[in-house]
Design an enzyme around this catalytic site. Sequence first.
Site, mmCIF file in Angstrom:
data_model
loop_
_atom_site.group_PDB
_atom_site.id
_atom_site.type_symbol
_atom_site.label_atom_id
_atom_site.label_comp_id
_atom_site.label_asym_id
_atom_site.label_seq_id
_atom_site.Cartn_x
_atom_site.Cartn_y
_atom_site.Cartn_z
ATOM 1 N N SER A 189 0.862 -1.177 0.000
ATOM 2 C CA SER A 189 0.000 0.000 0.000
ATOM 3 C C SER A 189 0.896 1.223 0.000
ATOM 4 O O SER A 189 2.101 1.130 0.301
ATOM 5 C CB SER A 189 -0.883 -0.012 1.260
ATOM 6 O OG SER A 189 -1.417 1.256 1.545
ATOM 7 N N TYR A 205 -1.389 -0.327 10.775
ATOM 8 C CA TYR A 205 -1.417 -0.777 9.389
ATOM 9 C C TYR A 205 -0.098 -0.467 8.687
ATOM 10 O O TYR A 205 0.475 -1.328 7.997
ATOM 11 C CB TYR A 205 -2.578 -0.094 8.669
ATOM 12 C CG TYR A 205 -2.751 -0.513 7.226
ATOM 13 C CD1 TYR A 205 -3.130 -1.812 6.902
ATOM 14 C CD2 TYR A 205 -2.562 0.394 6.194
ATOM 15 C CE1 TYR A 205 -3.303 -2.200 5.582
ATOM 16 C CE2 TYR A 205 -2.735 0.017 4.866
ATOM 17 C CZ TYR A 205 -3.091 -1.275 4.576
ATOM 18 O OH TYR A 205 -3.257 -1.653 3.260
#
Length: 273
Positions: free
Chosen positions: A148, A161
């Site tokens: 990501s 995350y």
Amino acid sequence: MKPQPPRNFRNRRVLVTGASSGIGEALALAFAAEGARLWLVARDAARLEAVRARCAALGAQATVHSADLTDEAAVQRLAAAVHAEGGALDVLVNNAGVVMGGLCWEVDAADWRRLHEINVMGVVHGIRAFVPQMIAAGRGGAIVNMASVSGFVGARGMATYSASKFAVAGLTESLRGELHGHGIGVSLICPAFVKTPIQEKVKLVGSLDSPKARARIDRDFAKTSLTPEIVAARTLKAIRGNEAVVTVGRDATAARLLQRYAPALLERLLRGR
């Protein structure tokens, strides 16, 4: 001839985790359209079967496995089943992952562990289960680890995350060097916000668990034009070119450039001032 990463996928043996929706589903369909032999893995058996049917409609043979990727023994059993059906993989796509938001000190230790068991150890378990057979087969191949923009930019409220995706980024860089001599390419894919069902599954904790924070997430996803199909197409291109790190979407590309050339500006933008 020296083994190398695949440049086409017809009859190639491809396994995709997190294949029941979103990017994983789009990847499955993209490989299916190119004639790959597929193994589709996720926990939602019903949705997985629907994806298998779509792949079959494209003429591809696909087998589904419902598996918990945090369970190393379960992943080893999965690998044994796949290898029993014709040997080593040509392409392993570690796509499965979850997202959560919360200030670093407000996230429970249990949530830290759960997210890292899925996002990091799920990747590790896949590598340990499938890569030795790929090496032994001597055909080359490719590993794709889905990360990501949060794998190289740590935004406020995304510590848990980001930590997992930074870990995947470092793991991927090391793995690429380790597998180079075996002709197995390794690529890290880093999309920005993508229109996927994951938006509805983002867990928010602590002071970020509020309607305002949820509305901000909804706005961020609503304004993106990045689709799973775009990410899938870019991923197949990355495999063909054995690209090391691929940003997908203008926001991800801009963030990476700012991180490299104007980190102070990026920090101000992330703070919102």
